[in-house]
Design an enzyme around this catalytic site. Structure first.
Site, mmCIF file in Angstrom:
data_model
loop_
_atom_site.group_PDB
_atom_site.id
_atom_site.type_symbol
_atom_site.label_atom_id
_atom_site.label_comp_id
_atom_site.label_asym_id
_atom_site.label_seq_id
_atom_site.Cartn_x
_atom_site.Cartn_y
_atom_site.Cartn_z
ATOM 1 N N GLU A 285 2.739 -6.289 -5.134
ATOM 2 C CA GLU A 285 1.977 -5.270 -5.312
ATOM 3 C C GLU A 285 0.465 -5.622 -4.655
ATOM 4 O O GLU A 285 0.120 -6.611 -5.375
ATOM 5 C CB GLU A 285 2.233 -4.620 -6.500
ATOM 6 C CG GLU A 285 0.998 -3.523 -7.068
ATOM 7 C CD GLU A 285 1.389 -3.063 -8.556
ATOM 8 O OE1 GLU A 285 0.742 -2.004 -8.886
ATOM 9 O OE2 GLU A 285 1.896 -4.145 -9.344
ATOM 10 N N LYS B 193 2.618 4.461 -5.251
ATOM 11 C CA LYS B 193 3.131 4.403 -6.614
ATOM 12 C C LYS B 193 3.279 5.684 -7.547
ATOM 13 O O LYS B 193 2.260 6.274 -7.656
ATOM 14 C CB LYS B 193 2.474 3.154 -7.292
ATOM 15 C CG LYS B 193 2.906 2.646 -8.610
ATOM 16 C CD LYS B 193 1.956 1.681 -9.215
ATOM 17 C CE LYS B 193 2.383 0.827 -10.458
ATOM 18 N NZ LYS B 193 1.718 -0.141 -10.733
ATOM 19 N N CYS C 34 6.123 -1.760 -8.794
ATOM 20 C CA CYS C 34 6.043 -2.238 -10.048
ATOM 21 C C CYS C 34 6.691 -1.224 -11.251
ATOM 22 O O CYS C 34 7.810 -1.266 -11.180
ATOM 23 C CB CYS C 34 4.593 -2.630 -10.333
ATOM 24 S SG CYS C 34 4.562 -3.857 -11.543
#
Length: 566
Positions: free
Chosen positions: A41, A116, A152
């Protein structure tokens, strides 16, 4: 398809250097026969970039660097790179100006961007400060394989595993519904003790539940107070570990996806650590090494008291930076015992580090002389004790300034919790190495060290009663409960958020619990002024600790008094 995981150690803000690291591992991945390369990330800028993201020129430079990286990468290798992308609709929708994104780079171009979806705002995370959440499931096709992309936190919302949902969406479920063949995750997941086994258990549950193989690429390295442990891994549809990268080190591993079986094949699997102490040791060594190097320090200095805390910090620093780069300073006072000097010198000899003895008796007398009239008619007390600590702190800072050393403070978590430390004295430093290590764990780590290599911590340091030696015959337990009791109370209070009644019900003396809570509350102003401390637990006195200094802690505490009586 062979998929490579680049477990890299980025430097936050070093866009050119980080891009070069990605390019180098891409070239290695090609040699290994990889078709797809995963990076962590925000791998292009490093995680967490924090308020660098508020600088438009930084965001623009990241975009330019990403485009150049795409042109430089080997052909026939698809690469997923963590970056940010502007939210071009923010000025009309009122959203945040950026997305936390993953870019798919292939054949010289940025082919796709994925955002994300789940943005954490707890503990050390504050992503809603910068990012807008993505709204759609992310996937791409590569050689007829549909690959779902998560970032994540996107993996951390399986309601069956947690027993609840923290977000409305579950990106894994959405990708499973779309029928992807494989889910990949680009992470920058900070280390805390036991977290790896938790990660693997959580993703094992999701892999089995959704019958999806999962590849997890995690960042490694120390960034300020945070340590990233790496330990990237891959699970097949049965939730079995097919691949695991090294812990606390950069690594490049590959795993094969068998299209006919629609699953991952067994590859290299790094072993797990034998004990918690071993795991913590590697974390702290990495944290010190990266903090020093990334802040451009080559040498460190610390005070050697002959006690166990400074012994552990000196040993960690020696392992991290080399014995030639560690300088220990002994500063005995008239109250210092002979064994304090001999124990410190024995430790330094075992480690091979250089030392200097600077007695502080004359400096203490100078302070006494300057304050004699003002302090007339008062008794020797805490002020005089703290002067000794501040003299030592001044000497260490003078050495650090003169020679460009990084000063390491040596206070442990138990002391930081209850304020058994001196502002502008033993709290001086650029990095608090063991500020998240309770005193009982300090002893455990030192015993582990001695049992796993030739003993470096002198036995007398392990067996003598801990003491600040600021007055005759002083020991820590004059002011504190025994550390076994104190650390258990602190664990229950700080980590487990237990009430006074619950802590007392666990067998602790109500008066002791009351005293500890008051000490923790009073010490908040000290902790706010402490140097960064390496985080190894899920509740550290650092980025994720946001207690007010001016607060009515006693009013909160008193709410629980009905559950016990004195």
């Amino acid at each position: 398809m062979k998929i490579a995981i680049a477990q890299i150690n980025p430097i936050i803000g070093d866009l050119t250097g980080n891009a070069q690291k990605i390019l180098e591992v891409a070239q290695q991945a090609i040699k290994k026969g990889a078709r797809l390369l995963l990076t962590p990330e925000l791998s292009l800028c490093g995680y967490p970039p924090r308020d660098l993201l508020l600088n438009p020129s930084f965001v623009e430079a990241m975009s330019v660097t990403l485009q150049q990286l795409a042109r430089d990468l080997p052909v026939n290798l698809a690469v997923l790179v963590g970056t940010v992308e502007p939210n071009y609709q923010a000025h009309t929708t009122g959203g945040k100006p950026l997305f936390n994104s993953t870019a798919l780079l292939e054949n010289g171009k940025v082919k796709q961007m994925f955002h994300k979806r789940l943005l954490p705002t707890y503990d050390v995370f504050d992503e809603h400060r910068y990012f807008e959440a993505g709204q759609q499931a992310n996937y791409f096709a590569l050689d007829n394989i549909n690959i779902g992309v998560t970032i994540c936190e996107d993996l951390w919302n399986d309601e069956e595993f947690w027993g609840k949902r923290s977000y409305t969406a579950n990106p894994i479920s959405d990708l499973a519904i779309l029928g992807v063949d494989l889910i990949v995750n680009l992470s920058a997941s900070p280390y805390s003790l036991g977290k790896q086994s938790f990660r693997e258990a959580m993703l094992r549950h999701s892999a089995v539940r959704f019958q999806q193989p999962v590849i997890y690429a995690n960042q490694v390295g120390g960034n300020d107070d945070l340590i990233f442990d790496g330990r990237s891994f891959a699970l097949n549809r049965q939730g079995e570990v097919m691949c695991r990268a090294k812990g606390f080190a950069s690594d490049l591993v590959t795993v094969d996806f068998d299209e006919s079986q629609r699953d991952l094949q067994l590859s290299s699997v790094a072993s797990i650590y034998e004990s918690e102490d071993e795991e913590i040791w590697h974390a702290l060594v990495l944290g010190v090494r990266d903090y020093a190097q990334k802040c451009r320090f080559s040498q460190v200095v610390l005070g050697l008291s002959g006690g166990i805390d400074s012994a552990l910090v000196a040993t960690i620093a020696t392992e991290a930076l080399g014995k030639e780069n560690v300088f220990g300073v002994l500063m005995p006072s008239p109250y210092s015992s002979e064994h304090s000097i001999s124990d410190a010198l024995a430790l330094a000899d075992n480690l091979g580090i250089k030392t200097q003895i600077l007695p502080i008796g004359d400096l203490m007398q100078s302070f006494d002389h300057s304050l004699v009239e003002l302090f007339a008619g008062t008794e020797f007390g805490l002020a005089e004790e703290n002067i000794q600590s501040r003299i030592r702190g001044n000497l260490l800072m003078a050495i650090a300034n003169k020679f460009g050393y990084l000063l390491l403070s040596t206070g442990n978590k138990s002391e930081m919790a209850v304020g058994y430390c001196t502002l502008y004295g033993d709290m001086n430093g650029g990095l608090a190495v063991i500020a998240d290590v309770p005193k009982t764990r300090v002893y455990s780590l030192c015993k582990w060290l001695n049992s796993h290599q030739s003993p470096v911590i002198p036995e007398h340091i392990l067996t003598k009663a801990p003491s600040a030696e600021l007055k005759p015959g002083q020991v820590d337990q004059d002011s504190l409960p025994p550390y076994e009791i104190l650390d258990d109370i602190l664990q229950r209070l700080i980590h487990n958020h237990q009430s006074v009644g619950e802590i007392v019900a666990a067998g602790h003396d109500p008066m002791v619990v009351d005293k500890v809570i008051q000490m923790v509350a009073r010490a908040e102003f000290k902790r706010r002024q402490a140097p960064p401390g390496l985080k190894i637990t899920d509740r550290a006195f650092g980025t994720g600790w946001r207690m007010p200094i001016a607060s009515s802690w006693n009013a909160i505490k008193n709410n629980y008094r009905l559950s016990y009586t004195f």
